[in-house]
Design an enzyme around this catalytic site. Structure first.
Site, mmCIF file in Angstrom:
data_model
loop_
_atom_site.group_PDB
_atom_site.id
_atom_site.type_symbol
_atom_site.label_atom_id
_atom_site.label_comp_id
_atom_site.label_asym_id
_atom_site.label_seq_id
_atom_site.Cartn_x
_atom_site.Cartn_y
_atom_site.Cartn_z
ATOM 1 N N LYS A 186 0.871 -1.229 0.070
ATOM 2 C CA LYS A 186 0.112 0.208 -0.059
ATOM 3 C C LYS A 186 0.827 1.437 0.054
ATOM 4 O O LYS A 186 1.968 0.969 0.460
ATOM 5 C CB LYS A 186 -0.937 -0.012 1.221
ATOM 6 C CG LYS A 186 -2.059 -0.957 1.237
ATOM 7 C CD LYS A 186 -2.712 -0.877 2.562
ATOM 8 C CE LYS A 186 -3.895 -1.996 2.817
ATOM 9 N NZ LYS A 186 -5.053 -1.581 1.799
ATOM 10 N N ARG A 214 -10.170 -11.895 2.490
ATOM 11 C CA ARG A 214 -10.953 -12.608 1.818
ATOM 12 C C ARG A 214 -10.188 -14.066 2.012
ATOM 13 O O ARG A 214 -10.755 -15.014 2.128
ATOM 14 C CB ARG A 214 -11.392 -12.584 0.463
ATOM 15 C CG ARG A 214 -10.485 -12.418 -0.621
ATOM 16 C CD ARG A 214 -10.655 -11.751 -1.771
ATOM 17 N NE ARG A 214 -10.705 -10.089 -1.579
ATOM 18 C CZ ARG A 214 -11.145 -9.386 -2.669
ATOM 19 N NH1 ARG A 214 -11.433 -9.688 -3.744
ATOM 20 N NH2 ARG A 214 -11.233 -7.994 -2.319
#
Length: 458
Positions: free
Chosen positions: A238, A312
């Site tokens: 990020k 996920r």
């Protein structure tokens, strides 16, 4: 925890009066000190506003609370007034039904929240005498659950890693005589949780699966929460700005612990299970890579299209375990996608559900509780966007569209169609302060789900 709510006061209490714009017109027409003061103060009874009315000696005689055009007060009507009003004790003068009495008491309690772990707050707060007819069990359970959720999210990652999150769950279990088991590190591979281990193995803070169980009667309800205690993005790193709030990436775990606390404190009749995959998505020489293929608890193989879609991956192992025992209901919470925030903003939680009746009940309770969630579709044609040429599926789609939907469709692969399941993609954070909702960690959808569970087990 008192939440600035008291049974009575040794000192004189100041009365609180609710008033809407229509009633204000009649009050202004009356002769006397109150009408004159309200007029001179240019009080308009706007929703959320208040006006202090003095007596002849200059002391506060009463307070009028604006309702705008509404007839009845709601959850946020008194929220924040514990700080806005002068220190002292206050009591509602109006007669309220149980629903309104509980709502305003809960709003007051939520507004009294402060995060003081690292910085003392010595400001004195006002107190409210418990409104008559308020359901104290529900108010205190929800306020306690929200406080736990907020505290966990607000705690920075240096003090809230996978181990500390497991400790918080164990402490909660001890408080309510629940059972809490934790699988740590390479034991995850032995126990067949390969995806959880793979995501967390690069950190020197070992990954783990937290498994809390409580109750032996009633419907089987399993809560699953994303516990990524800090998310660097992994090798798909990020930006600095994107990493700034990643202490909140365990917000899903905070939500299911807060919800579990509310359920257990209320002693709702159910067989509750809470599963939290707790990891840190770090960067090191053994970090999982883009294009790796990893195994999952269900046996499906997953090609890693992006290491920053790690939530996920850990959730899918936990959901597979949740579904294995065939519960009556599975609910998962996760700070999963920026796409959900683009679609709905930061206040509304996105809900995906494989059962229309369940979705309708959740939506109804969310509106009634002033805790709105919004259903987005599990649009099956988008499932092909997760296809992989070398594995059963990819963890991301190949394009920039419908990111929240494809993430939910990925998770749906790990829950059987017959199992009622809802997935909440939430922000878990207030970017700015509002009455009752201070800047920082926030419980979104917690009150709605609690109300549905309470109805379900009653």
């Amino acid at each position: 925890m008192s939440f600035q709510l008291i049974d009575s006061s040794d000192k004189q209490t100041v009365s609180l009066h609710f008033i809407n714009k229509t009633a204000l017109e009649g009050k202004l027409a009356e002769k006397g000190l109150v009408g004159s003061w309200l007029g001179a103060s240019k009080f308009l009874a706007e929703e959320g506003s208040f006006c202090l009315v003095p007596n002849a000696t200059g002391q506060i005689e009463c307070v009028f609370i604006g309702l705008g055009n509404e007839e009845d007060p709601g959850i946020w009507t008194l929220a924040g007034l514990s700080e806005s009003l002068p220190a002292g004790s206050y009591q509602i003068a109006d007669s309220l039904a149980e629903e309104q009495a509980s709502a305003v008491a809960l709003g007051w309690a939520l507004g009294s929240y402060r995060f003081t772990r690292y910085k003392e707050d010595t400001r004195e707060q006002a107190t409210l005498v418990w409104p008559e007819k308020a359901d104290r069990t529900v108010v205190l359970s929800l306020a306690s659950g929200a406080q736990l959720t907020r505290d966990l999210i607000n705690t920075p990652s240096n003090d809230m890693g996978p181990e500390e999150l497991a400790t918080a769950a164990s402490q909660l279990a001890g408080e309510y005589e629940a059972e809490c088991n934790v699988i740590v590190g390479e034991d995850l591979l032995t126990a067949n949780y390969p995806a959880i281990y793979t995501v967390g193995m690069a950190s020197d803070r070992a990954p783990r699966l937290i498994d809390l169980r409580w109750g032996d009667k009633g419907p089987k309800i399993t809560l699953v929460g994303k516990g990524v205690c800090f998310d660097t993005g992994g090798l798909d790193l990020k930006s600095a700005a994107g990493m700034l709030l990643m202490k909140k990436d365990m917000g899903g775990a905070a939500h299911v612990l807060g919800l579990a606390a509310a359920i257990m404190q209320s002693n709702l009749t159910c067989q509750l299970r809470v599963l939290i995959p707790a990891v840190e998505n770090a960067v090191s020489g053994n970090a999982f890579r883009p294009s790796d293929v990893i195994k999952t608890r269900k046996g499906l193989t997953v090609e890693v299209g992006n290491t920053d879609a790690e939530g996920r991956l850990v959730l899918c192992d936990a959901l597979a375990e949740a579904d294995r025992t065939k519960p009556d209901l599975i609910l998962d919470f996760a700070t999963l996608t920026g796409a959900a925030r683009v679609a709905l903003g930061t206040d509304l939680g996105a809900m995906f559900c494989n059962d229309d009746e369940l979705a309708d009940r959740l939506r109804r309770h969310s509106v009634e509780q002033g805790d709105e969630i919004w259903r987005l579709p599990l649009h099956k044609p988008y499932r092909k966007l997760l296809d992989s040429k070398i594995a059963d599926l990819n963890n991301v789609s190949g394009g920039p569209y419908a990111g929240a939907i494809t993430a939910a469709l990925y998770l749906a692969e790990f829950v059987e169609k017959e199992t009622p399941w809802a997935h909440f993609d939430i922000m878990a954070y207030n970017m700015s302060a509002r009455p009752g909702r201070p800047e920082g960690g926030e419980a979104i959808g917690l009150r709605a789900v609690y109300a549905m569970v309470k109805e379900m087990v009653s």
